[in-house]
Design an enzyme around this catalytic site. Structure first.
Site, PDB file in Angstrom:
ATOM      1  N   CYS A  50       0.890  17.416  -8.983  1.00  0.00           N
ATOM      2  CA  CYS A  50      -0.270  18.128  -9.022  1.00  0.00           C
ATOM      3  C   CYS A  50      -0.282  19.428  -9.212  1.00  0.00           C
ATOM      4  O   CYS A  50      -1.004  20.234  -9.776  1.00  0.00           O
ATOM      5  CB  CYS A  50      -1.076  17.842  -7.958  1.00  0.00           C
ATOM      6  SG  CYS A  50      -1.374  16.029  -7.774  1.00  0.00           S
ATOM      7  N   SER A  56      -5.759   5.820  -2.941  1.00  0.00           N
ATOM      8  CA  SER A  56      -5.854   6.118  -4.413  1.00  0.00           C
ATOM      9  C   SER A  56      -5.137   5.000  -5.110  1.00  0.00           C
ATOM     10  O   SER A  56      -3.796   4.781  -4.642  1.00  0.00           O
ATOM     11  CB  SER A  56      -5.196   7.322  -4.841  1.00  0.00           C
ATOM     12  OG  SER A  56      -5.758   7.539  -6.158  1.00  0.00           O
ATOM     13  N   ASN A  63       3.618  13.513   0.125  1.00  0.00           N
ATOM     14  CA  ASN A  63       3.758  13.229  -1.239  1.00  0.00           C
ATOM     15  C   ASN A  63       5.252  13.954  -1.653  1.00  0.00           C
ATOM     16  O   ASN A  63       5.748  13.494  -2.762  1.00  0.00           O
ATOM     17  CB  ASN A  63       2.692  13.664  -1.939  1.00  0.00           C
ATOM     18  CG  ASN A  63       2.248  15.088  -1.569  1.00  0.00           C
ATOM     19  OD1 ASN A  63       1.873  15.304  -0.752  1.00  0.00           O
ATOM     20  ND2 ASN A  63       1.871  16.050  -2.864  1.00  0.00           N
ATOM     21  N   THR A  74     -22.887   4.028 -11.096  1.00  0.00           N
ATOM     22  CA  THR A  74     -22.348   2.244 -11.316  1.00  0.00           C
ATOM     23  C   THR A  74     -20.925   2.296 -11.044  1.00  0.00           C
ATOM     24  O   THR A  74     -20.234   3.251 -11.326  1.00  0.00           O
ATOM     25  CB  THR A  74     -22.621   2.329 -12.957  1.00  0.00           C
ATOM     26  OG1 THR A  74     -24.036   2.529 -13.281  1.00  0.00           O
ATOM     27  CG2 THR A  74     -22.142   1.060 -13.365  1.00  0.00           C
ATOM     28  N   ALA A 127      -8.229   9.504  -4.336  1.00  0.00           N
ATOM     29  CA  ALA A 127      -8.191  10.091  -3.076  1.00  0.00           C
ATOM     30  C   ALA A 127      -8.617  11.737  -2.984  1.00  0.00           C
ATOM     31  O   ALA A 127      -8.953  12.051  -1.939  1.00  0.00           O
ATOM     32  CB  ALA A 127      -6.665  10.289  -2.562  1.00  0.00           C
TER      33      ALA A 127
HETATM   34  N1  PMP Z   1      -3.381  12.993  -1.560  1.00  0.00           N
HETATM   35  C1  PMP Z   1      -1.998  12.698  -1.768  1.00  0.00           C
HETATM   36  C2  PMP Z   1      -1.059  12.795  -0.667  1.00  0.00           C
HETATM   37  C3  PMP Z   1      -1.464  12.769  -3.023  1.00  0.00           C
HETATM   38  O1  PMP Z   1      -0.259  12.519  -3.311  1.00  0.00           O
HETATM   39  C4  PMP Z   1      -2.562  12.548  -3.990  1.00  0.00           C
HETATM   40  C5  PMP Z   1      -2.001  12.369  -5.512  1.00  0.00           C
HETATM   41  N2  PMP Z   1      -0.881  13.256  -5.895  1.00  0.00           N
HETATM   42  C6  PMP Z   1      -3.713  12.844  -3.863  1.00  0.00           C
HETATM   43  C7  PMP Z   1      -4.320  12.966  -2.521  1.00  0.00           C
HETATM   44  C8  PMP Z   1      -4.699  12.669  -5.048  1.00  0.00           C
HETATM   45  O2  PMP Z   1      -5.008  11.608  -5.532  1.00  0.00           O
HETATM   46  P1  PMP Z   1      -5.828  11.367  -6.756  1.00  0.00           P
HETATM   47  O3  PMP Z   1      -5.292  12.317  -7.853  1.00  0.00           O
HETATM   48  O4  PMP Z   1      -5.694   9.921  -6.965  1.00  0.00           O
HETATM   49  O5  PMP Z   1      -7.204  11.604  -6.640  1.00  0.00           O
END
Ligand code: PMP
Length: 391
Positions: A329, A203, A155, A243, A77
């Site tokens: 994150c 994702s 999230n 790829t 994502a």
């Molecule tokens: N957007 C949201 C709302 C998420 O919760 C996350 C993952 N914590 C992401 C984007 C990013 O996803 P990814 O780490 O798989 O790129």
């Protein structure tokens, strides 16, 4: 879970960070890893790899009710959000987003508008995490808008956004609409013939696929300036060179299929378990606060503030429960959750908040064990703090 024997007893309540790989996705991924073939090669193994990718594209399109040709596979994502925002911003005009977006949107928005900060409009939220539309409705009258990017589910709190009025206002103003649906896809039904967004990010690892693979939906006919992040061999119709990650994409497809088949049954079941957890927490610890409890939320998420008890201490006191302080994150970083601050919480409250996120594998017994562990952990931290204060 991790190869660590102690970890086998862990109750995993961190589906928003990453969901366990679904058995269907594991099988499909392993099967694809065992076979050779570059999906761009013309020989038989190459054609087989391409056929696997095609199937995955159809499986994902069935989950979203879109056309397979509207999907671009990415590394997740984060990449899908970057791609969507950077391309749409190239249309010219203001980029609108919200204060509670994931950093993959918020930081991208800040970065690409850094030379013209006034071309970024960040919508505030209220104490429940609901987006305030007033600044958007005013902006559509006064400014040219390039893109409105609003997440459909948060999230950290699970709070859902009613996108319909946002889409209507944005489209009337000629803006494109993007939604970061990373936490929503595979958890609640999504029909892209009804939800009229132009762009949507997802994702795989949030709905039981492998990590490191995701997709961007681009609605057919969307006039999106061609701004790929990766240029090279022209894969994914020139939008994402490199790829193809066949095994990852195959795992994503299998997880999408399993989610589609189980979602209707799982969503209410998971919401029921979350409600049991919340009822247990609030009855045994009347002082705790559930963030976003008054508004519609994802089924499996609860964000709980244990006033004046540092979340990291609570988590450390229950090593057999895997949950998260703030979002994964940003965990490890010293700054408090920007989502909770945007909802008007104090820094102390933000630092005293734990997110539990349940999913397709969560059982009633998981919730019972976790509830008991949480109550004990909170009591342990409270006594330890009282002892320090009294010392
Ligand atoms: N957007 C949201 C709302 C998420 O919760 C996350 C993952 N914590 C992401 C984007 C990013 O996803 P990814 O780490 O798989 O790129």
């Amino acid at each position: 879970m991790t190869g660590d024997p102690a970890a086998t007893n862990v109750v995993y309540l961190d589906y928003n960070a990453t969901a366990p790989l679904r058995p269907e996705a594991l099988e499909a991924t392993l099967d694809a890893l065992r076979s050779v073939g570059n999906a761009s090669s013309m020989h038989h193994p190459g054609r087989e790899a391409a056929a696997r990718v095609d199937l995955a594209r159809r499986q994902l399109s069935a989950l979203l009710n879109c056309s397979p040709g509207e999907l671009i596979f990415t590394s997740g994502a984060t990449e899908a959000n970057n791609l969507a925002l950077r391309a749409a911003y190239a249309r010219g005009g203001t980029l609108v987003t919200t204060a509670v977006e994931h950093p993959a949107v918020l930081e991208t928005a800040r970065t690409i508008t850094a030379d013209e900060p006034c071309s970024l409009l960040v919508l505030p939220v209220d104490e429940d995490g609901v987006v305030d539309l007033e600044p958007l409705l005013s902006a559509v009258r006064h400014r040219k808008l390039a893109l409105v990017s609003v997440m459909i589910a948060n999230n950290e709190t699970g709070v859902l956004t009613a996108l319909a009025p946002i889409i209507e206002a944005a489209h009337e103003a000629g803006a494109l609409v993007h939604t970061d649906a990373t936490q929503y896809v595979g958890r609640l039904p999504l029909d892209l013939t009804e939800l009229d967004v132009d762009l949507l990010s997802l994702s795989a690892h949030k709905f039981g696929g492998p990590q490191g693979v995701g997709a961007l939906f681009v609605r057919r006919g969307t006039l999106l300036p061609h701004r790929p992040l990766l240029v090279g061999g022209g894969h994914e119709r020139g939008w994402r060179a490199g790829t193809l990650n066949v095994a990852g994409i195959v795992g994503l497809g299998a997880a999408a299929e399993a989610s589609r088949l189980q979602l209707e049954h799982d969503a209410p079941r998971i919401a029921g378990l979350r409600d049991v957890l919340e009822a247990g927490l609030t009855s045994q610890m009347p002082g705790c606060r559930i963030n976003g409890a008054r508004v519609p939320r994802l089924p499996g998420v609860t964000s709980v503030t244990f006033h004046n008890l540092p979340a990291d201490a609570v988590l450390a006191s229950m090593p057999h429960v895997a949950a998260s302080d703030g979002s994964a994150c940003s965990s490890g970083a010293p700054s408090p959750s920007h989502v909770l601050l945007a909802m008007g919480r104090s820094r102390d409250d933000a630092d005293s908040t734990v997110r539990f996120s349940l999913g397709y594998g969560t059982t009633k017994s998981d919730v019972e064990v976790a509830l008991d562990a949480i109550v004990k952990a909170v009591s342990h931290v409270r006594s330890a703090l009282a002892a320090t204060d009294g010392a």
